[in-house]
Design an enzyme around this catalytic site. Structure first.
Site, PDB file in Angstrom:
ATOM      1  N   HIS A 242       0.833  -1.201   0.000  1.00  0.00           N
ATOM      2  CA  HIS A 242       0.000   0.000   0.000  1.00  0.00           C
ATOM      3  C   HIS A 242       0.873   1.259   0.000  1.00  0.00           C
ATOM      4  CE1 HIS A 242      -3.626  -2.236   0.563  1.00  0.00           C
ATOM      5  NE2 HIS A 242      -3.466  -2.514   1.829  1.00  0.00           N
TER       6      HIS A 242
ATOM      7  N   SER B  42     -16.526   1.408   1.130  1.00  0.00           N
ATOM      8  CA  SER B  42     -15.932   0.098   1.355  1.00  0.00           C
ATOM      9  C   SER B  42     -15.098   0.111   2.639  1.00  0.00           C
ATOM     10  CB  SER B  42     -15.056  -0.265   0.150  1.00  0.00           C
ATOM     11  OG  SER B  42     -14.473  -1.525   0.321  1.00  0.00           O
TER      12      SER B  42
ATOM     13  N   ARG C  57     -17.309  -7.946  -0.003  1.00  0.00           N
ATOM     14  CA  ARG C  57     -18.544  -7.337   0.502  1.00  0.00           C
ATOM     15  C   ARG C  57     -19.569  -7.328  -0.619  1.00  0.00           C
ATOM     16  NH1 ARG C  57     -21.027  -2.327   1.250  1.00  0.00           N
ATOM     17  NH2 ARG C  57     -19.598  -1.478  -0.295  1.00  0.00           N
TER      18      ARG C  57
HETATM   19  P1  A3P Z   1     -16.716  -3.350  -1.600  1.00  0.00           P
HETATM   20  O1  A3P Z   1     -16.542  -3.123  -0.129  1.00  0.00           O
HETATM   21  O2  A3P Z   1     -17.157  -2.104  -2.321  1.00  0.00           O
HETATM   22  O3  A3P Z   1     -17.581  -4.513  -1.909  1.00  0.00           O
HETATM   23  P2  A3P Z   1      -9.336  -4.563  -1.131  1.00  0.00           P
HETATM   24  O4  A3P Z   1      -9.170  -5.941  -1.653  1.00  0.00           O
HETATM   25  O5  A3P Z   1      -8.370  -3.577  -1.684  1.00  0.00           O
HETATM   26  O6  A3P Z   1      -9.412  -4.553   0.355  1.00  0.00           O
HETATM   27  O7  A3P Z   1     -10.738  -4.043  -1.687  1.00  0.00           O
HETATM   28  C1  A3P Z   1     -11.918  -4.599  -1.214  1.00  0.00           C
HETATM   29  C2  A3P Z   1     -13.026  -4.272  -2.192  1.00  0.00           C
HETATM   30  O8  A3P Z   1     -12.868  -5.064  -3.374  1.00  0.00           O
HETATM   31  C3  A3P Z   1     -14.378  -4.619  -1.602  1.00  0.00           C
HETATM   32  O9  A3P Z   1     -15.272  -3.691  -2.207  1.00  0.00           O
HETATM   33  C4  A3P Z   1     -14.576  -6.040  -2.124  1.00  0.00           C
HETATM   34  O10 A3P Z   1     -15.907  -6.474  -2.118  1.00  0.00           O
HETATM   35  C5  A3P Z   1     -14.029  -5.898  -3.540  1.00  0.00           C
HETATM   36  N1  A3P Z   1     -13.630  -7.177  -4.145  1.00  0.00           N
HETATM   37  C6  A3P Z   1     -13.064  -8.238  -3.530  1.00  0.00           C
HETATM   38  N2  A3P Z   1     -12.855  -9.218  -4.413  1.00  0.00           N
HETATM   39  C7  A3P Z   1     -13.322  -8.788  -5.608  1.00  0.00           C
HETATM   40  C8  A3P Z   1     -13.401  -9.386  -6.902  1.00  0.00           C
HETATM   41  N3  A3P Z   1     -12.985 -10.607  -7.137  1.00  0.00           N
HETATM   42  N4  A3P Z   1     -13.937  -8.640  -7.900  1.00  0.00           N
HETATM   43  C9  A3P Z   1     -14.375  -7.382  -7.677  1.00  0.00           C
HETATM   44  N5  A3P Z   1     -14.334  -6.779  -6.469  1.00  0.00           N
HETATM   45  C10 A3P Z   1     -13.803  -7.472  -5.435  1.00  0.00           C
END
Ligand code: A3P
Length: 307
Positions: A111, A140, A269
């Site tokens: 990050h 999110s 989510r």
């Molecule tokens: P939301 O909370 O809007 O659903 P990170 O992985 O950087 O922590 O980001 C998490 C976000 O990516 C969450 O968004 C999660 O649901 C979404 N996410 C996780 N896996 C995913 C996938 N395979 N395709 C699209 N979005 C995904």
């Protein structure tokens, strides 16, 4: 300056970014000890911009000849556990010796802002960056972070969290500066080794970006692979619907780290574009859009903004 952040972990402002101590220490150790290799792949994100998804996609692309799809590690392992978290890995070990011992190509996730990496890395490694509309990132993050707040503290309100986020006070924030650092590098770096992606684009045309990623990483799909439909299989394997419904990501409820009550399902989510519409007031969404417009002005970077 320090701030208690969203869940009572001190964030320190370091070189313009609000970072947890782990990140500052990690960045210092990387600068002092990390030996970059031209085959290194660094996935960089602001939290909640699609780290989990891109970890899965890149892992599946670069290892596509090592596993068949039925017995793929992604079926039984959360993407968080397949890709080392760069600054965390280094900080925990206090040195780079474990990373030194990893075979090439090394695939690491971070990050950290681009400006905190040493010049030697900028000219050697390949960086993949994914950003996302800050409105969706905030929503999110709000859902994710409130789980992390210790029970003994009063819950942080949505409005308070929003106020902090829009001032840039959130993990690795301000999100605008984070994205701009990589955006500029993607346009200006003579080595052309930064691929800049947007969550919204990848969501809309995932297979196009899987091909782009493979090309950028030096492993384009062959005509035979295209004929066999490998791109589409990777898209399906890594889709939100597939990953979030796997046993390992659905039912594993134990916290991933003892001190933090976050478990595998928390990384999945909704996985949608535009969920901010269900949470932000018009005023809030306008404020974040205005900050994006102001901060990105003249850079060529923008998001499709809709009310
Ligand atoms: P939301 O909370 O809007 O659903 P990170 O992985 O950087 O922590 O980001 C998490 C976000 O990516 C969450 O968004 C999660 O649901 C979404 N996410 C996780 N896996 C995913 C996938 N395979 N395709 C699209 N979005 C995904």
């Amino acid at each position: 300056p320090k701030d208690k952040g969203w869940w009572n972990e001190n964030l320190a402002q370091y070189q313009g970014f609000w970072l947890p101590s782990l990140a500052v220490l990690g960045a210092l150790l990387i600068n002092d000890h990390f030996k970059p290799r031209p085959t290194d792949i660094i996935l960089s994100t602001s939290p909640k911009c699609g780290t989990t998804w891109l970890r899965a996609l890149i892992f599946a692309i670069i290892n596509r000849n090592s596993y068949d799809f039925e017995h793929h590690p992604l079926v039984t392992t959360n993407p968080q556990d397949l890709v080392p978290f760069f600054e965390g890995y280094i900080r925990r070990n206090g040195s780079c010796s474990l990373l030194d011992s990893l075979p090439s190509p090394r695939f690491l996730s971070t990050h950290l802002p681009y400006s905190l990496f040493p010049k030697s890395m900028a000219s050697t490694c390949r960086f993949v960056y994914i950003c996302r509309d800050p409105k969706d990132v905030f929503v999110s993050k709000w859902h994710f972070m409130k789980k992390l707040r210790p029970k003994e503290l009063a819950p942080i309100s949505f409005d308070e969290a929003f106020e902090l986020f829009s001032r840039g006070v959130s993990h690795y924030g301000p999100i605008w500066d984070h994205a701009l650092g990589y955006w500029k590098a993607s346009r200006e770096s003579p080595d052309q080794n930064v691929l800049f992606l947007k969550y919204e684009d990848v969501k809309k045309e995932t297979s196009v970006y899987v091909r782009k990623l493979a090309e950028f990483l030096g492993v384009p799909f062959s005509a035979e692979e295209e004929k066999e439909g490998i791109v589409e299989r990777i898209v399906r394997l890594c889709s939100f619907e597939n990953l979030s419904n796997l046993e390992v990501n659905k039912t594993a409820k134990e916290p991933r780290i003892k001190t933090r009550p976050v478990s595998n399902p928390d990384y999945f989510r909704k996985g949608q574009v535009g969920d901010w519409m269900n949470h932000l007031t018009l005023e809030m969404s306008r404020l974040l859009d205005q900050i994006s417009k102001d901060r990105f002005q003249g850079s060529g970077l923008s998001f499709d903004l809709q009310e």
